[in-house]
Design a protein around this motif. Structure first.
Motif, PDB file in Angstrom:
ATOM      1  N   PRO A  25     106.682  61.841  -6.761  1.00 25.38           N
ATOM      2  CA  PRO A  25     107.223  63.180  -7.018  1.00 25.38           C
ATOM      3  C   PRO A  25     106.444  64.293  -6.312  1.00 25.38           C
ATOM      4  O   PRO A  25     106.965  65.376  -6.077  1.00 25.38           O
ATOM      5  CB  PRO A  25     107.111  63.325  -8.533  1.00 25.38           C
ATOM      6  N   MET A  26     105.211  64.023  -5.937  1.00 26.34           N
ATOM      7  CA  MET A  26     104.384  65.042  -5.298  1.00 26.34           C
ATOM      8  C   MET A  26     104.701  65.218  -3.812  1.00 26.34           C
ATOM      9  O   MET A  26     104.236  66.165  -3.183  1.00 26.34           O
ATOM     10  CB  MET A  26     102.907  64.716  -5.494  1.00 26.34           C
ATOM     11  N   LEU A  27     105.501  64.315  -3.258  1.00 26.44           N
ATOM     12  CA  LEU A  27     105.907  64.455  -1.855  1.00 26.44           C
ATOM     13  C   LEU A  27     106.660  65.762  -1.620  1.00 26.44           C
ATOM     14  O   LEU A  27     106.549  66.363  -0.547  1.00 26.44           O
ATOM     15  CB  LEU A  27     106.769  63.265  -1.425  1.00 26.44           C
ATOM     16  N   GLY A  28     107.410  66.217  -2.620  1.00 26.42           N
ATOM     17  CA  GLY A  28     108.134  67.475  -2.493  1.00 26.42           C
ATOM     18  C   GLY A  28     107.197  68.651  -2.252  1.00 26.42           C
ATOM     19  O   GLY A  28     107.522  69.567  -1.486  1.00 26.42           O
ATOM     20  N   PHE A  29     106.031  68.628  -2.892  1.00 24.19           N
ATOM     21  CA  PHE A  29     105.057  69.702  -2.681  1.00 24.19           C
ATOM     22  C   PHE A  29     104.491  69.654  -1.263  1.00 24.19           C
ATOM     23  O   PHE A  29     104.265  70.698  -0.653  1.00 24.19           O
ATOM     24  CB  PHE A  29     103.933  69.617  -3.719  1.00 24.19           C
ATOM     25  N   ILE A  30     104.290  68.452  -0.755  1.00 28.18           N
ATOM     26  CA  ILE A  30     103.798  68.319   0.625  1.00 28.18           C
ATOM     27  C   ILE A  30     104.838  68.878   1.596  1.00 28.18           C
ATOM     28  O   ILE A  30     104.511  69.660   2.498  1.00 28.18           O
ATOM     29  CB  ILE A  30     103.467  66.847   0.948  1.00 28.18           C
ATOM     30  N   LEU A  31     106.079  68.494   1.418  1.00 29.19           N
ATOM     31  CA  LEU A  31     107.148  68.964   2.303  1.00 29.19           C
ATOM     32  C   LEU A  31     107.309  70.486   2.212  1.00 29.19           C
ATOM     33  O   LEU A  31     107.338  71.177   3.241  1.00 29.19           O
ATOM     34  CB  LEU A  31     108.460  68.267   1.963  1.00 29.19           C
TER      35      LEU A  31
END
Length: 152
Positions: free
Chosen positions: A91-97
């Motif tokens: 779910p933290m991939l969205g913050f990276i993107l």
């Protein structure tokens, strides 16, 4: 007027990911650190800091990622971090993107639990984050990422 320190968004899901993120706190010195995780009671571990909660998401439930993405967008718009650090999970991939899109520097620290190869989320993060690191030197070499040590 005193200059405010740059804002860092420190994000991780629960359990071991959260524990690993907290062990990186000394590296956050000089930043105003804001946390994101999945459990409200984690605020007790970061007194004086803001903590946002997001729902969990699974790669098997695409709608859950949409919910996380919308919440992440609101958090990012409000906080405007200069940097984002995460120890995962998916779910933290969205913050990276979103961080990349908004000009923040991004770091993905793959979990210490991935001793033989990077996580599937870490392999995606390798394409999205400014820097992706493994906590295992052999994994870092095999996956073409850096090894900076382990947090445990």
């Amino acid at each position: 007027m005193a200059k405010r320190p740059p804002r860092l968004l420190a994000v991780a899901s629960g359990g071991g990911h959260w524990v690993q993120l907290l062990r990186l706190r000394d590296a956050f010195e000089g930043f105003e650190t804001v946390y994101v995780s999945m459990f409200e009671n984690y605020a007790e571990a970061v007194p004086g800091a803001r903590l946002y909660t997001i729902p969990d998401a699974s790669r098997f439930d695409k709608l859950s990622f949409l919910k996380v993405g919308l919440k992440a967008l609101r958090i990012m718009a409000k906080e405007r971090p200069k940097a984002i650090v995460t120890t995962g999970s998916a779910p933290m991939l969205g913050f990276i993107l979103l961080g990349r899109m908004m000009g923040a520097r991004t770091l993905w620290v793959d979990s210490i639990a991935n001793a033989e190869r990077m996580s599937s989320s870490g392999r995606l993060a390798r394409r999205l984050a400014h820097r992706t690191v493994s906590q295992w030197p052999e994994v870092a070499e095999a996956e073409g990422v850096q090894y900076w040590g382990s947090v445990l």
